[in-house]
Design an enzyme around this catalytic site. Structure first.
Site, PDB file in Angstrom:
ATOM      1  N   ARG A 131       0.836  -1.169   0.032  1.00  0.00           N
ATOM      2  CA  ARG A 131       0.069  -0.094   0.046  1.00  0.00           C
ATOM      3  C   ARG A 131       0.916   1.220   0.037  1.00  0.00           C
ATOM      4  O   ARG A 131       1.982   1.260   0.635  1.00  0.00           O
ATOM      5  CB  ARG A 131      -0.928   0.026   1.342  1.00  0.00           C
ATOM      6  CG  ARG A 131      -2.147  -1.106   1.155  1.00  0.00           C
ATOM      7  CD  ARG A 131      -3.100  -0.166   0.215  1.00  0.00           C
ATOM      8  NE  ARG A 131      -4.400  -1.176   0.357  1.00  0.00           N
ATOM      9  CZ  ARG A 131      -4.515  -2.087  -0.605  1.00  0.00           C
ATOM     10  NH1 ARG A 131      -3.625  -2.236  -1.558  1.00  0.00           N
ATOM     11  NH2 ARG A 131      -5.630  -2.687  -0.665  1.00  0.00           N
ATOM     12  N   HIS A 134      -0.781   0.939  -9.520  1.00  0.00           N
ATOM     13  CA  HIS A 134      -1.687  -0.193  -8.631  1.00  0.00           C
ATOM     14  C   HIS A 134      -2.107  -0.950  -9.428  1.00  0.00           C
ATOM     15  O   HIS A 134      -3.419  -1.241  -9.427  1.00  0.00           O
ATOM     16  CB  HIS A 134      -2.734   0.833  -7.802  1.00  0.00           C
ATOM     17  CG  HIS A 134      -3.062   0.159  -6.482  1.00  0.00           C
ATOM     18  ND1 HIS A 134      -3.503   0.571  -5.194  1.00  0.00           N
ATOM     19  CD2 HIS A 134      -3.499  -1.266  -6.291  1.00  0.00           C
ATOM     20  CE1 HIS A 134      -3.727  -0.221  -4.572  1.00  0.00           C
ATOM     21  NE2 HIS A 134      -3.797  -1.344  -5.119  1.00  0.00           N
TER      22      HIS A 134
HETATM   23  P1  NDP Z   1      -2.193 -11.465   4.554  1.00  0.00           P
HETATM   24  O1  NDP Z   1      -2.727 -10.657   5.724  1.00  0.00           O
HETATM   25  O2  NDP Z   1      -2.253 -12.820   4.063  1.00  0.00           O
HETATM   26  O3  NDP Z   1      -0.673 -11.374   5.018  1.00  0.00           O
HETATM   27  C1  NDP Z   1       0.099 -10.312   5.826  1.00  0.00           C
HETATM   28  C2  NDP Z   1       1.289 -10.322   5.954  1.00  0.00           C
HETATM   29  O4  NDP Z   1       1.851  -9.237   6.992  1.00  0.00           O
HETATM   30  C3  NDP Z   1       1.344 -11.316   7.300  1.00  0.00           C
HETATM   31  O5  NDP Z   1       2.494 -12.136   7.035  1.00  0.00           O
HETATM   32  C4  NDP Z   1       1.361 -10.404   8.773  1.00  0.00           C
HETATM   33  O6  NDP Z   1       2.011 -11.097   9.735  1.00  0.00           O
HETATM   34  C5  NDP Z   1       2.268  -9.368   8.028  1.00  0.00           C
HETATM   35  N1  NDP Z   1       2.082  -8.079   8.969  1.00  0.00           N
HETATM   36  C6  NDP Z   1       0.849  -7.620   8.998  1.00  0.00           C
HETATM   37  N2  NDP Z   1       1.150  -6.589  10.057  1.00  0.00           N
HETATM   38  C7  NDP Z   1       2.331  -6.479  10.374  1.00  0.00           C
HETATM   39  C8  NDP Z   1       3.180  -5.808  11.195  1.00  0.00           C
HETATM   40  N3  NDP Z   1       2.648  -4.971  12.051  1.00  0.00           N
HETATM   41  N4  NDP Z   1       4.617  -5.907  11.630  1.00  0.00           N
HETATM   42  C9  NDP Z   1       4.840  -7.270  10.577  1.00  0.00           C
HETATM   43  N5  NDP Z   1       4.170  -7.871   9.797  1.00  0.00           N
HETATM   44  C10 NDP Z   1       3.062  -7.750   9.698  1.00  0.00           C
HETATM   45  O7  NDP Z   1      -2.249 -10.386   3.446  1.00  0.00           O
HETATM   46  P2  NDP Z   1      -1.978 -10.841   1.723  1.00  0.00           P
HETATM   47  O8  NDP Z   1      -0.557 -11.444   1.727  1.00  0.00           O
HETATM   48  O9  NDP Z   1      -3.121 -11.456   1.273  1.00  0.00           O
HETATM   49  O10 NDP Z   1      -1.921  -9.170   1.075  1.00  0.00           O
HETATM   50  C11 NDP Z   1      -0.915  -8.193   1.837  1.00  0.00           C
HETATM   51  C12 NDP Z   1      -1.186  -7.078   1.169  1.00  0.00           C
HETATM   52  O11 NDP Z   1      -1.112  -6.698  -0.079  1.00  0.00           O
HETATM   53  C13 NDP Z   1      -2.770  -6.516   1.309  1.00  0.00           C
HETATM   54  O12 NDP Z   1      -2.962  -6.088   2.600  1.00  0.00           O
HETATM   55  C14 NDP Z   1      -2.831  -5.248   0.292  1.00  0.00           C
HETATM   56  O13 NDP Z   1      -2.617  -4.118   0.958  1.00  0.00           O
HETATM   57  C15 NDP Z   1      -1.743  -5.641  -0.583  1.00  0.00           C
HETATM   58  N6  NDP Z   1      -2.251  -5.790  -2.134  1.00  0.00           N
HETATM   59  C16 NDP Z   1      -1.882  -5.098  -3.191  1.00  0.00           C
HETATM   60  C17 NDP Z   1      -2.208  -5.300  -4.365  1.00  0.00           C
HETATM   61  C18 NDP Z   1      -1.629  -4.654  -5.466  1.00  0.00           C
HETATM   62  O14 NDP Z   1      -2.237  -4.624  -6.393  1.00  0.00           O
HETATM   63  N7  NDP Z   1      -0.732  -3.781  -5.236  1.00  0.00           N
HETATM   64  C19 NDP Z   1      -3.049  -6.632  -4.700  1.00  0.00           C
HETATM   65  C20 NDP Z   1      -3.521  -7.282  -3.324  1.00  0.00           C
HETATM   66  C21 NDP Z   1      -2.912  -6.922  -2.321  1.00  0.00           C
HETATM   67  P3  NDP Z   1       1.361 -12.413  10.341  1.00  0.00           P
HETATM   68  O15 NDP Z   1       1.696 -13.456   9.503  1.00  0.00           O
HETATM   69  O16 NDP Z   1       2.170 -12.366  11.673  1.00  0.00           O
HETATM   70  O17 NDP Z   1      -0.105 -12.150  10.607  1.00  0.00           O
HETATM   71  C1  OXD Z   2      -6.093  -5.436  -3.123  1.00  0.00           C
HETATM   72  C2  OXD Z   2      -5.494  -4.538  -4.152  1.00  0.00           C
HETATM   73  O1  OXD Z   2      -6.101  -5.063  -1.948  1.00  0.00           O
HETATM   74  O2  OXD Z   2      -5.903  -4.769  -5.307  1.00  0.00           O
HETATM   75  O3  OXD Z   2      -6.508  -6.500  -3.427  1.00  0.00           O
HETATM   76  O4  OXD Z   2      -4.788  -3.414  -3.770  1.00  0.00           O
END
Ligand code: NDP
Ligand code: OXD
Length: 316
Positions: free
Chosen positions: A231, A279
């Site tokens: 993000r 994005h």
């Molecule tokens: P998940 O919820 O599966 O994974 C999130 C990861 O981030 C987990 O490993 C979590 O830790 C870690 N995390 C969260 N908070 C913290 C913190 N404070 N410190 C350290 N680690 C942290 O999410 P996804 O993998 O499905 O997606 C990740 C992000 O990708 C989405 O939230 C979105 O913002 C972004 N995204 C962007 C897209 C784009 O087109 N640019 C498309 C899709 C998604 P833990 O394993 O311990 O819970």
């Molecule tokens: C998502 C994105 O969060 O597209 O899936 O950013």
């Protein structure tokens, strides 16, 4: 439950055309784009991306909210999100898109695409030294659905992989780190940083100059590299520019920005060491996502639990 008792779906989207979502959802259930009147008791589910503020608070019979993305920060920007379950996207197709993006950007930086494109423009025939993938450590911030899939593909391509998460995680062949105490050791062992974190109060602004300064720079790449597809508000755009100017960073690939669309006045657009995408790393395609949403609604009505629920306390 017979169709007439199913209730309606509210579809509320800002920033893109909701029509394809409307058409696919309404093949199975009645869908409304704007609720009627101050309260709408006919709506039982909401499918949202950046919904209009205070809209969800006016749905007394809302049973669940479905995010159109994997991230849910866009849901929480609304102060009136009712206390109902929130389901996020976890989908093979979306994961594949993100894995491709990460592999594409890592390989382009690793194989010095920016240098070769600049050389081609000036008709320069020169081979730089090229490090082996096995000498490069890619560090993934966020070892969740997307981070783990990217890690597997990077490992299979020959890179070393580090991962950082909130809770302790293990993954075969990945050096894992967690929490505040794991962050600096993780960065110190990382040449190419890939950010796949969710945006929460804890992660806002985390990709700043101080963090970038901790990345390893003594590698055959000639400097550290940042790739952010999580993000935009995880990063400080101005800190990235500063790090590029003073050599803290060699190059960056950015899919997300503090302000989107990226303002035309942003120096990131024209920076020779920055690769910008709008994005677009992993798109939420209704052709793949509507059917599982409808199936979840039907299963929920048959007493089954919802899948891929957001932990409201953690914010993701
Ligand atoms: P998940 O919820 O599966 O994974 C999130 C990861 O981030 C987990 O490993 C979590 O830790 C870690 N995390 C969260 N908070 C913290 C913190 N404070 N410190 C350290 N680690 C942290 O999410 P996804 O993998 O499905 O997606 C990740 C992000 O990708 C989405 O939230 C979105 O913002 C972004 N995204 C962007 C897209 C784009 O087109 N640019 C498309 C899709 C998604 P833990 O394993 O311990 O819970
Ligand atoms: C998502 C994105 O969060 O597209 O899936 O950013």
């Amino acid at each position: 439950m017979p169709e007439k008792d199913q209730g309606r779906i509210l579809l509320s989207v800002t920033g893109f055309n909701p029509r394809p979502w409307f058409e696919l959802l309404s093949k199975t259930r009645p869908v409304v784009l704007d609720p009627d009147g101050p309260e709408d008791p006919s709506i039982t589910y909401a499918v949202v991306w950046n919904q209009k503020p205070n809209l969800l608070a006016r749905l007394p019979n809302l049973r669940a909210i479905f995010s159109i993305g994997a991230g849910v920060d866009h849901v929480f920007t609304d102060p009136g999100v009712p206390q109902v379950p929130i389901v996020r996207v976890v989908d093979e197709n979306l994961t594949q898109y993100m894995t491709e993006y990460v592999l594409w950007r890592v390989l382009d930086h690793h194989r010095q695409g920016m240098l070769f494109r600049a050389q081609q423009k000036r008709k320069i025939w020169r081979e730089p030294t090229q490090p082996a993938a096995s000498d490069i450590s890619v560090g993934i911030m966020g070892l969740g659905q997307l981070g783990r899939a990217a890690a597997r593909t990077l490992l299979a391509t020959g890179f070393r992989v580090n991962g950082w998460s909130r809770n302790e995680r293990t993954m075969t062949d990945v050096a894992t780190f967690c929490g505040d105490e794991g962050l600096v050791p993780f960065l110190n062992a990382t040449d190419i940083l890939v950010v796949l974190l969710p945006l929460t109060p804890q992660t806002t602004g985390i990709v700043n100059y101080e963090l970038l300064r901790e990345l390893r720079r003594r590698n055959g790449l000639g400097g550290a590299v940042l790739i952010n597809a999580g993000r935009g508000r995880l990063q400080k755009d101005s800190d990235i520019l500063r790090a590029l100017e003073d050599g803290t960073l060699k190059e960056a690939s950015l899919d997300v920005f503090e302000v989107e669309p990226l303002p035309r006045t942003s120096p990131l657009w024209n920076h020779p060491a920055v690769f910008v995408t709008p994005h677009a790393a992993a798109t939420s395609d209704p052709v793949h996502l509507v059917e599982p949403m409808l199936q979840q609604m039907a299963a929920f009505e048959n007493g089954e639990p919802l899948q891929n629920l957001v932990d409201r306390n953690a914010g993701y």
